[in-house]
Design a protein around this motif. Structure first.
Motif, PDB file in Angstrom:
ATOM      1  N   PHE A 160      -8.445   1.366   3.234  1.00  0.00           N
ATOM      2  CA  PHE A 160      -7.894   1.074   1.907  1.00  0.00           C
ATOM      3  C   PHE A 160      -8.511  -0.198   1.326  1.00  0.00           C
ATOM      4  O   PHE A 160      -8.838  -0.260   0.131  1.00  0.00           O
ATOM      5  N   ILE A 161      -8.704  -1.208   2.167  1.00  0.00           N
ATOM      6  CA  ILE A 161      -9.315  -2.461   1.698  1.00  0.00           C
ATOM      7  C   ILE A 161     -10.748  -2.210   1.234  1.00  0.00           C
ATOM      8  O   ILE A 161     -11.180  -2.713   0.191  1.00  0.00           O
ATOM      9  N   PRO A 201      -8.007   4.022  -4.888  1.00  0.00           N
ATOM     10  CA  PRO A 201      -8.106   2.955  -5.897  1.00  0.00           C
ATOM     11  C   PRO A 201      -9.206   3.207  -6.923  1.00  0.00           C
ATOM     12  O   PRO A 201      -8.993   3.046  -8.135  1.00  0.00           O
ATOM     13  N   GLY A 202     -10.378   3.618  -6.456  1.00  0.00           N
ATOM     14  CA  GLY A 202     -11.490   3.871  -7.362  1.00  0.00           C
ATOM     15  C   GLY A 202     -11.211   5.019  -8.310  1.00  0.00           C
ATOM     16  O   GLY A 202     -11.591   4.975  -9.489  1.00  0.00           O
ATOM     17  N   ALA A 203     -10.557   6.074  -7.808  1.00  0.00           N
ATOM     18  CA  ALA A 203     -10.236   7.228  -8.650  1.00  0.00           C
ATOM     19  C   ALA A 203      -9.293   6.825  -9.779  1.00  0.00           C
ATOM     20  O   ALA A 203      -9.489   7.218 -10.945  1.00  0.00           O
ATOM     21  N   ILE A 204      -8.286   6.011  -9.460  1.00  0.00           N
ATOM     22  CA  ILE A 204      -7.326   5.572 -10.475  1.00  0.00           C
ATOM     23  C   ILE A 204      -8.015   4.730 -11.541  1.00  0.00           C
ATOM     24  O   ILE A 204      -7.847   4.951 -12.748  1.00  0.00           O
ATOM     25  N   ASP A 219     -13.463   3.935  14.441  1.00  0.00           N
ATOM     26  CA  ASP A 219     -12.521   2.846  14.726  1.00  0.00           C
ATOM     27  C   ASP A 219     -11.965   2.201  13.459  1.00  0.00           C
ATOM     28  O   ASP A 219     -11.106   1.309  13.539  1.00  0.00           O
ATOM     29  N   ILE A 220     -12.460   2.604  12.296  1.00  0.00           N
ATOM     30  CA  ILE A 220     -11.900   2.093  11.035  1.00  0.00           C
ATOM     31  C   ILE A 220     -10.499   2.666  10.871  1.00  0.00           C
ATOM     32  O   ILE A 220     -10.309   3.885  10.883  1.00  0.00           O
ATOM     33  N   ASN A 221      -9.495   1.784  10.741  1.00  0.00           N
ATOM     34  CA  ASN A 221      -8.119   2.271  10.595  1.00  0.00           C
ATOM     35  C   ASN A 221      -7.766   2.462   9.122  1.00  0.00           C
ATOM     36  O   ASN A 221      -8.572   2.204   8.220  1.00  0.00           O
TER      37      ASN A 221
END
Length: 277
Positions: A160-161, A101-104, A153-155
């Motif tokens: 993405f969030i 998201p940040g790249a876009i 443990d971050i999925n």
């Protein structure tokens, strides 16, 4: 350009500011732009715009060295043949997802933001707004237990969030680490895991942003420009080593509210100064 000795001391100071503020959630870019209002380095506007981004590579190198064992996805067996560490590799996949998201947004709106939002008033407003956010979120977090305590443990959905929150940092004064940590805390990630994921995300983000700024500026530097850039990066690297160690020790026993209060106080001082001026 001005006296090389004068420029040296200016750049050393800027490197110290960068090294301190890159990893604390108080906005390195915001601080650098505010300092530039009072202590300007010589050079064209294009060079300074590039410098304020590329100097952060020194800070990034510090986190790579300190977290090398956690970040490097390969190890060597007794037979000197490398093998992939699956857990680390999967973390990097999640980091790539978080960075999309940040790249876009950066590719689409970087020039627009640079032209319209790099003002002391915008920086001050962002400092205050996210300072309040840190305090409110940490007060809320007192009543709940983090659902995710380790970075592994971050999925993918959580990554993405967090990446969506990092988009907010395109506005100067927000703080890349601050936006990432706020997003992570909101969705139940512990402070330590949030900070570590921020460190991972910073590596591709800053290399990407630096590449964009360098290509935009051009690959031809004068001797003084190269000296200023390298000096800033070296100082930022050395200071970052100390600051990262401090932060990881601090958040094991304390929350982020002190940084929230700092942001609010600084933002109010900046608004008051420019209002009175």
């Amino acid at each position: 350009m001005g006296s090389i000795v004068t420029e040296f001391f200016k750049v050393v100071f800027l490197g110290i500011v960068e090294g301190i503020t890159e990893w604390l959630p108080i906005s390195s870019t915001g601080h650098m732009l505010l300092v530039d209002q009072f202590l300007q380095i010589s050079g064209s506007e294009g060079f300074k715009e590039m410098f304020f981004v590329v100097i952060q590579l020194g800070a990034i190198l510090a986190v790579v060295i300190l977290f090398w064992n956690k970040m490097f996805p390969f190890q060597w067996s007794d037979k000197n043949s490398p093998f992939l560490i699956k857990e680390t590799f999967l973390i990097w996949i999640k980091v790539v997802i978080a960075c999309v998201p940040g790249a876009i947004v950066t590719i689409l709106f970087d020039d627009y933001i640079d032209a319209r939002f790099q003002t002391p008033q915008v920086i001050a407003a962002a400092l205050i707004f996210y300072g309040v956010a840190f305090i409110l979120i940490e007060n809320w977090n007192k009543r709940r237990t983090p659902a995710i305590t380790k970075i592994a443990d971050i999925n993918y959905q959580t990554a993405f969030i967090i990446g969506l929150f990092q988009v907010l940092s395109i506005v100067p004064g927000t703080s890349r680490s601050g936006a990432t940590i706020i997003g992570a805390l909101l969705i139940g990630v512990s402070r330590t895991a949030a900070a570590e994921f921020t460190f991972f995300m910073a590596v591709p983000v800053m290399f990407g942003l630096s590449a964009i700024k360098i290509l935009k500026f051009g690959l031809t530097f004068s001797g003084e420009e190269l000296f200023i850039l390298v000096t800033g990066m070296v100082v930022a690297f050395a200071v970052s080593i100390l600051v990262i160690k401090f932060l990881m020790s601090y958040i094991k026993k304390h929350d982020f509210k002190v940084f929230g209060w700092y942001r609010i106080i600084l933002g109010m001082i900046v608004l008051l100064y420019f209002f009175l001026r």
